[in-house]
Design a protein around this motif. Structure first.
Motif, mmCIF file in Angstrom:
data_model
loop_
_atom_site.group_PDB
_atom_site.id
_atom_site.type_symbol
_atom_site.label_atom_id
_atom_site.label_comp_id
_atom_site.label_asym_id
_atom_site.label_seq_id
_atom_site.Cartn_x
_atom_site.Cartn_y
_atom_site.Cartn_z
ATOM 1 N N HIS A 107 0.989 -1.338 0.262
ATOM 2 C CA HIS A 107 -0.371 -0.169 0.019
ATOM 3 C C HIS A 107 0.559 0.576 0.531
ATOM 4 O O HIS A 107 2.230 1.472 0.119
ATOM 5 C CB HIS A 107 -0.626 0.032 1.348
ATOM 6 C CG HIS A 107 -0.345 -0.030 2.785
ATOM 7 N ND1 HIS A 107 0.362 -0.601 2.659
ATOM 8 C CD2 HIS A 107 -0.246 1.432 2.945
ATOM 9 C CE1 HIS A 107 0.765 -0.715 3.853
ATOM 10 N NE2 HIS A 107 0.812 0.392 4.585
ATOM 11 N N HIS A 109 1.238 3.940 1.948
ATOM 12 C CA HIS A 109 2.839 4.474 3.228
ATOM 13 C C HIS A 109 3.851 4.530 2.873
ATOM 14 O O HIS A 109 4.228 3.536 2.641
ATOM 15 C CB HIS A 109 1.900 3.965 4.357
ATOM 16 C CG HIS A 109 0.185 4.280 5.450
ATOM 17 N ND1 HIS A 109 -0.686 3.385 5.833
ATOM 18 C CD2 HIS A 109 -0.112 5.285 4.592
ATOM 19 C CE1 HIS A 109 -2.129 3.938 5.747
ATOM 20 N NE2 HIS A 109 -1.966 4.987 5.143
ATOM 21 N N ASP A 111 6.147 3.861 5.797
ATOM 22 C CA ASP A 111 6.873 3.224 5.949
ATOM 23 C C ASP A 111 6.926 2.251 4.975
ATOM 24 O O ASP A 111 7.338 0.863 5.496
ATOM 25 C CB ASP A 111 6.745 2.904 6.952
ATOM 26 C CG ASP A 111 4.913 2.731 7.667
ATOM 27 O OD1 ASP A 111 4.346 3.096 6.886
ATOM 28 O OD2 ASP A 111 4.537 2.160 8.623
ATOM 29 N N ASP A 195 -0.398 -4.287 6.503
ATOM 30 C CA ASP A 195 -0.871 -3.524 7.101
ATOM 31 C C ASP A 195 -2.875 -4.028 7.020
ATOM 32 O O ASP A 195 -3.128 -3.399 7.877
ATOM 33 C CB ASP A 195 -1.180 -2.283 7.356
ATOM 34 C CG ASP A 195 0.595 -1.622 7.410
ATOM 35 O OD1 ASP A 195 1.297 -2.872 8.024
ATOM 36 O OD2 ASP A 195 0.802 -0.609 7.356
HETATM 37 ZN ZN LIG Z 1 0.333 1.411 6.625
#
Ligand SMILES: [Zn+2]
Length: 305
Positions: A107, A109, A111, A195
């Motif tokens: 995804h 993000h 991180d 996540d």
């Molecule tokens: Zn995430």
């Protein structure tokens, strides 16, 4: 104040600001963070480079990174925070001499996508199409950095490689964001869930990137119903877990939604809803440190915010 003097003061302040910012900027990953970032065998030719939790900050590196060594080269799933490329490559080189040929980001993000740039623009990179749209809005992929955006996208499912090197990518609907990929290593019976299965606690529902507390359990249910013969699941920021652990998290997200919806209907405040944690006793080993943020996100979603 004299104009020249005023400009001089502004210039000096500007220089000071830059100097202070430079002194505060982390000089790459900290020793403490590197120490907890290890390469571990999951099964046969699949490894993870361990990620860490966003708290404590000193040891935060980003999410777990998948390292799949195929005949053609290494497939990397998620690239941690910016600045982690050299450590990721060093860890890969401790298990194979093959080059990194493919990056998959679960995804958008930072991180999970932060070190894409380190691997260069010529590496094949794949994300779900909504994630690419989300990534184009990130500063890390704007302007001349747009060359590091993923080249290849898919909508619902995509298979790459064949035989023992086959990887199936699935999108099952919104949850953490609106573009979370599940990576299934067919021959190994392992799935990387990112996540959508982050930790044993309430998840981060990122509504600014299309996430949804209502859809999350439904998307996980689709994963449970669709994906067959998986024993081990790599989550975003936790040790490798079992399929049963993953199924338990699906139940947890369903109950998080239904409990929060009932609390809102009963007229409870977010604080009151987040303090009603009796139902959590059904989920041994689960924390509630992130519960309030999730309850707030669900209240916002219920009220159409
Ligand atoms: Zn995430």
């Amino acid at each position: 104040m004299h104009r020249a003097l005023a400009l001089g003061v502004i210039a000096t302040l500007g220089t000071l600001t830059i100097a202070v910012a430079a002194a505060q900027a982390p000089a790459g990953p900290s020793q403490a963070a590197v120490a907890v970032t290890k390469i571990e065998k999951v099964k046969d030719n699949l490894y993870i480079i361990t990620g860490s939790s966003p708290t404590p900050r000193e040891t935060f590196s980003g999410g777990n990174t998948g390292v799949f060594v195929t005949d053609k080269g290494v497939v990397v799933v998620d690239t941690k925070l910016a600045g982690w490329g050299p450590t990721i490559l060093e860890r890969i080189k401790s298990v194979t001499d093959k080059p990194v040929t493919t990056i998959i980001n679960t995804h958008t993000h930072g991180d999970h996508t932060g070190s894409n740039e380190f691997f260069g623009a010529s590496v094949e990179s794949i994300v779900q199409e909504n994630t690419k749209a989300n990534m184009t809005r990130m500063d890390a992929f704007k302007g001349d950095k747009a060359q590091f955006l993923p080249k290849r996208t898919y909508k619902d499912t995509l298979t790459i490689g064949a035989g023992k090197d086959q990887i199936d990518l699935y999108y099952f609907g919104p949850g953490h964001t609106n573009g979370d990929t599940f990576v299934v290593y067919r021959a190994l019976g392992v799935m990387h869930a990112g996540d959508m299965f982050p930790w044993k606690d309430a998840p981060f529902i990122d509504r600014s990137n299309g996430g949804s507390g209502r859809q999350w359990p439904l998307s996980l249910k689709k994963a449970l119903d669709t994906v067959k013969n998986v024993q081990s699941v790599i989550g975003g920021h936790q040790p490798v877990a079992t399929w049963k652990d993953f199924a338990t998290f699906q139940q947890f997200t369903a109950e998080l939604w239904s409990q929060t919806e009932a609390a809102q209907k009963a007229g409870k405040s977010v604080d009151e809803a987040a303090a009603s944690t009796g139902w959590l006793s059904k989920y041994p080993g689960y924390d509630s440190t992130r519960l309030k943020a999730a309850v707030q996100a669900i209240y916002d979603e219920l009220s159409g915010k």
